[in-house]
Write a protein that holds these residues in place. Structure first.
Motif, mmCIF file in Angstrom:
data_model
loop_
_atom_site.group_PDB
_atom_site.id
_atom_site.type_symbol
_atom_site.label_atom_id
_atom_site.label_comp_id
_atom_site.label_asym_id
_atom_site.label_seq_id
_atom_site.Cartn_x
_atom_site.Cartn_y
_atom_site.Cartn_z
ATOM 1 N N GLY A 32 0.825 -1.198 0.000
ATOM 2 C CA GLY A 32 0.000 0.000 0.000
ATOM 3 C C GLY A 32 0.860 1.248 0.000
ATOM 4 N N CYS A 249 -4.009 8.887 -7.770
ATOM 5 C CA CYS A 249 -4.417 8.118 -8.949
ATOM 6 C C CYS A 249 -5.402 8.934 -9.775
ATOM 7 N N ASN A 303 -5.720 1.197 -7.551
ATOM 8 C CA ASN A 303 -4.616 1.558 -6.667
ATOM 9 C C ASN A 303 -4.573 3.074 -6.470
ATOM 10 N N ARG A 304 -4.594 3.528 -5.214
ATOM 11 C CA ARG A 304 -4.658 4.958 -4.918
ATOM 12 C C ARG A 304 -3.289 5.619 -4.850
ATOM 13 N N SER A 328 -12.574 5.086 -0.389
ATOM 14 C CA SER A 328 -11.130 4.944 -0.195
ATOM 15 C C SER A 328 -10.820 4.244 1.118
ATOM 16 N N ASN A 335 -6.876 1.005 -0.933
ATOM 17 C CA ASN A 335 -7.066 1.452 -2.301
ATOM 18 C C ASN A 335 -8.533 1.812 -2.498
ATOM 19 N N ASP A 426 -6.038 -4.714 -6.338
ATOM 20 C CA ASP A 426 -5.695 -4.032 -7.587
ATOM 21 C C ASP A 426 -4.972 -4.963 -8.550
#
Length: 441
Positions: A32, A249, A303-304, A328, A335, A426
């Motif tokens: 992460g 993202c 994916n953030r 979120s 993510n 993700d």
């Protein structure tokens, strides 16, 4: 993040105590925003407010004798476990490694086995994980010293309207549990488990932390005291500046969330009232999704942290007939995760979360209702009553589009790979039993 949480306890009337995060990431696959190894955690050992090591979720790593996990477990004396459905010799090995509590039991048999093997039992009652009714029959005057309540995980509106541990006491008593045992599970038992000998009972030399209730059988709290002082007399502590949401993202393209294939497909099956999921199989054509008649909807993880990876799977149980939701908050990599009845709605919900810098979003038609989570994309700095109002607005939209109760809570756990059975990341679909990525078809 840990320093932020420690700063938040200063001046609060509630004594907030923490367990260090043992699994960041939850597994080696789920990278992460950071990696916390034993070296990073060691600096917090012994700090005021830190009690031990929390939720050792990487069960395969524990059983394999992973050296880094072993180093983490050696840091402290109090080590919480996280071992859903673990049993037999594997459970023995897990306990031998150090974790000696569990809040993931869902059946009486599982709880009884873990108590017999010396674990502490935390009986959970959250927004969607409701285990009190199933587990209190195993608790007796002989083992209640090993049993406490847990509220992992609760939305703010549930806390505001129905309470916290007091709600657990009332729920247990409604199941026929004796008031004295329920109150012990909320007070002395957790104090003893965490080595807090200065509290947990009204006795000489202990802190005067207590509440006044109408009567033990209805347990409606009239007034609360901390260190002998009414909580109402405390002034609110100064707010700690919010952490950056770290949303780096962009909204995925329609091609990125497209799912191809035809035939026998693995489908994530939501289990009502539980955190675990089923591993279902349906014959389907991915190009025909959503399949509203069979309640087969896409679930997407974006994916953030700017890596550009997107995973798509199929879920059964959300019930949406229109629109989508996204958030979120998706344990533990957090993510952005979304589910809905159509690609356009899913992308619209993800876009709303990104624009808000993190949050929870529900989309109906072209309208997006959003609760911004401006602190790390996980928490709101709004006053509690405004958060509750925003959650009410989200619930109204999710109900309008046909969703089940508390869909955001179910959604938040679908990316947590340490919970059986099927999960979505993700990278795509993940099997929590075999501990590996698997194809949808």
């Amino acid at each position: 993040g840990i320093e932020y949480m420690l700063a938040g306890r200063r001046g609060a009337p509630v004594d907030i105590l923490y367990m260090l995060p043992s699994c960041v990431p939850a597994t080696p696959f789920d990278i992460g925003g950071a990696t916390l190894d034993a070296g990073a955690l060691s600096g917090f050992v012994g700090r005021d407010g830190i009690l031990g090591l929390g939720e050792m979720m990487n069960v395969p790593g524990v059983l394999a004798g992973d050296e880094e996990i072993t180093r983490k477990l050696a840091l402290v004396r109090i080590r919480d476990g996280h071992a859903p459905l673990l049993s037999g010799m594997d459970l023995n090995a897990y306990i031998l490694a150090g974790p000696d509590s569990d809040h993931e039991c869902t059946t009486r048999e599982e709880a009884a086995e873990k108590l017999r093997r010396g674990m502490y039992l935390f009986v959970r009652e959250g927004s969607t994980e409701k285990n009190i009714a199933a587990l209190v029959p195993v608790i007796t005057p002989c083992n209640v010293s090993r049993c406490s309540f847990s509220t992992d995980d609760c939305h703010a509106d549930l806390l505001a309207r129905e309470g916290h541990i007091d709600r657990c006491i009332r729920k247990a008593m409604s199941c026929g549990f004796e008031p004295e045992l329920a109150i012990r599970m909320a007070t002395l038992s957790p104090a003893e488990r965490f080595g807090l000998s200065d509290r947990g009972a009204l006795a000489p030399g202990r802190r005067a932390d207590f509440c006044i209730v109408d009567n033990p059988c209805t347990f409606s709290v009239r007034e609360t005291f901390s260190r002998g002082k009414p909580v109402a007399e405390y002034t609110s502590p100064a707010a700690v500046p919010a952490l950056s949401p770290a949303i780096r993202c962009t909204t995925p393209s329609p091609e990125q969330i497209r799912l191809s294939g035809k035939g026998h497909a693995r489908v994530i099956g939501l289990v009502p009232g539980q955190i675990i999921t089923g591993s279902l199989f349906f014959d389907l054509d991915a190009s025909l999704l959503p399949d509203l008649k069979r309640d087969l909807l896409k679930v997407v993880v974006c994916n953030r942290y700017g890596r550009g990876t997107v995973g798509t799977g199929i879920a059964h149980g959300f019930g949406f007939k229109d629109g989508a939701i996204a958030a979120s908050v998706s344990h533990d990599a957090h993510n952005i995760i979304a589910a809905g009845a159509g690609d356009d709605s899913i992308l619209s919900a993800i876009s709303a979360v990104i624009r808000a810098g993190g949050g929870m979003a529900a989309v109906h038609g072209k309208e997006a209702t959003v609760l911004p989570l401006d602190c790390a994309g996980l928490m709101s700095t709004l006053p509690a009553h405004k958060v509750v109002a925003a959650l009410d607005d989200l619930r109204a939209v999710s109900t309008k589009i046909g969703g089940i109760a508390d869909p955001f809570m179910y959604l938040s756990f679908l990316a947590l790979t340490v919970i059986p059975s099927l999960r979505i990341t993700d990278r795509g679909l993940f099997d929590g039993i075999t501990f590996r990525d698997v194809p949808v078809f």
